[in-house]
Design a protein around this motif. Sequence first.
Motif, PDB file in Angstrom:
ATOM      1  N   SER A  25       0.813  -1.212   0.000  1.00  0.00           N
ATOM      2  CA  SER A  25       0.000   0.000   0.000  1.00  0.00           C
ATOM      3  C   SER A  25       0.845   1.260   0.000  1.00  0.00           C
ATOM      4  N   VAL A  26       2.058   1.178   0.565  1.00  0.00           N
ATOM      5  CA  VAL A  26       2.938   2.345   0.536  1.00  0.00           C
ATOM      6  C   VAL A  26       3.942   2.273  -0.604  1.00  0.00           C
TER       7      VAL A  26
ATOM      8  N   PRO B 264       2.542   7.950  -8.279  1.00  0.00           N
ATOM      9  CA  PRO B 264       2.359   7.915  -9.732  1.00  0.00           C
ATOM     10  C   PRO B 264       2.662   6.595 -10.421  1.00  0.00           C
ATOM     11  N   HIS B 265       3.462   5.735  -9.795  1.00  0.00           N
ATOM     12  CA  HIS B 265       3.909   4.526 -10.492  1.00  0.00           C
ATOM     13  C   HIS B 265       4.396   3.534  -9.450  1.00  0.00           C
ATOM     14  N   PRO B 266       4.316   2.232  -9.712  1.00  0.00           N
ATOM     15  CA  PRO B 266       4.843   1.249  -8.752  1.00  0.00           C
ATOM     16  C   PRO B 266       6.310   1.452  -8.410  1.00  0.00           C
ATOM     17  N   PHE B 267       7.076   2.073  -9.304  1.00  0.00           N
ATOM     18  CA  PHE B 267       8.480   2.344  -9.017  1.00  0.00           C
ATOM     19  C   PHE B 267       8.663   3.596  -8.165  1.00  0.00           C
ATOM     20  N   LEU B 268       7.577   4.331  -7.916  1.00  0.00           N
ATOM     21  CA  LEU B 268       7.656   5.617  -7.224  1.00  0.00           C
ATOM     22  C   LEU B 268       6.694   5.651  -6.033  1.00  0.00           C
ATOM     23  N   GLY B 269       6.893   4.689  -5.134  1.00  0.00           N
ATOM     24  CA  GLY B 269       6.018   4.575  -3.975  1.00  0.00           C
ATOM     25  C   GLY B 269       6.227   5.689  -2.964  1.00  0.00           C
ATOM     26  N   ILE B 270       5.427   5.650  -1.910  1.00  0.00           N
ATOM     27  CA  ILE B 270       5.464   6.696  -0.889  1.00  0.00           C
ATOM     28  C   ILE B 270       6.858   6.881  -0.283  1.00  0.00           C
ATOM     29  N   PRO B 271       7.590   5.806   0.061  1.00  0.00           N
ATOM     30  CA  PRO B 271       8.936   6.026   0.603  1.00  0.00           C
ATOM     31  C   PRO B 271       9.892   6.676  -0.389  1.00  0.00           C
ATOM     32  N   VAL B 272       9.627   6.524  -1.671  1.00  0.00           N
ATOM     33  CA  VAL B 272      10.513   7.089  -2.688  1.00  0.00           C
ATOM     34  C   VAL B 272      10.243   8.580  -2.888  1.00  0.00           C
ATOM     35  N   VAL B 273       8.963   8.941  -3.058  1.00  0.00           N
ATOM     36  CA  VAL B 273       8.648  10.312  -3.462  1.00  0.00           C
ATOM     37  C   VAL B 273       7.982  11.163  -2.383  1.00  0.00           C
TER      38      VAL B 273
END
Length: 325
Positions: free
Chosen positions: A24-25, A170-179
């Motif tokens: 989810s995150v 925005p994308h599975p590669f850009l989850g909450i911890p990333v962006v």
Amino acid sequence: MPRIDVHHHFFPSTFLDKAKSSQSVGWCTPSENLPWTPEISLRAMDESNIDIAILSWPAISSGEIGQDNRDKARKLNLMVKEICGKYTGRFGFFATLPFIDDVEGALSEITYALDTLGAQGIAMPSSCGIGDAAKYVGDDLYDPIWAELDKRSAVVHLHGAQTPSSTPFPHPFLGIPVVEVPNETFKAASHLVVTGRKRKYANVKIVLAHMGGSTPFLCSRVAVLSRHMGCELSPDEIIQDFKTFYFDTALSAHESTLGMMKTFVSRDRLLFGTDFPAISTEMAGWYTKNLEDFYADDKDALDDVMYKNALKLFPRLMDVLTMDK
């Protein structure tokens, strides 16, 4: 050259279930680091030539005010204190606080963690609560907590909360911890500055995780636009207060970001961090190599970032560093 990692997490056993359901995150903790044990961190530290890691658990940022929440924080702090005692010379820790809307509970745990357990400092989230009820750590409610930390000249490790945006990531590669997490750190730092609390409680030494997220890039935007919106501080005063934070290098060391930090703050404000075991040894190593390459021609600067700045901020670590491992 010694290395002191000021951004290194510990995961209680209950984290395993949470990690398995963390889609989810939008983040997958490396499977080899789960279930986490101190030995997993020690192996990674030895492979990476890290002498000491300061352990932290992202603070309890929501829940019910009451004894159960206080007990949860105390249990985590006793657990990490036991780890430090068992693996002498390898670990320090930032203490976890109960949900800080419980101001009295937070004050009590600060006293116990610093005076009895000997914590190196306090772990704080960027915000507490969920949804519209969430408050950033510069909120008026938390003033007694900052006053106590200021009285003690305490160190606070401020980590962005995993707060969802108003829109999906925005994308599975850009989850909450990333962006999102890095921007949450910036928002909390900005809140402390524009409310005047960073200046009022200047004795508190606040380390921003992940090099402050977007803080170095966006602080000038805050300086002018917040002044326009009514902040009593001048743009120059706002910038000056942003420069009084410390910044760890976890998931952030690159020639572009390090170049910006070189013009933004003096190098005594930079501290080495990895974010292990939330990431793999290989991922942490990529950032460490960037750090070493950036300071390849300046060994003194690299020494400062890797361990000397930490020893100044946490003088008791010198005793840990000289213990038999």
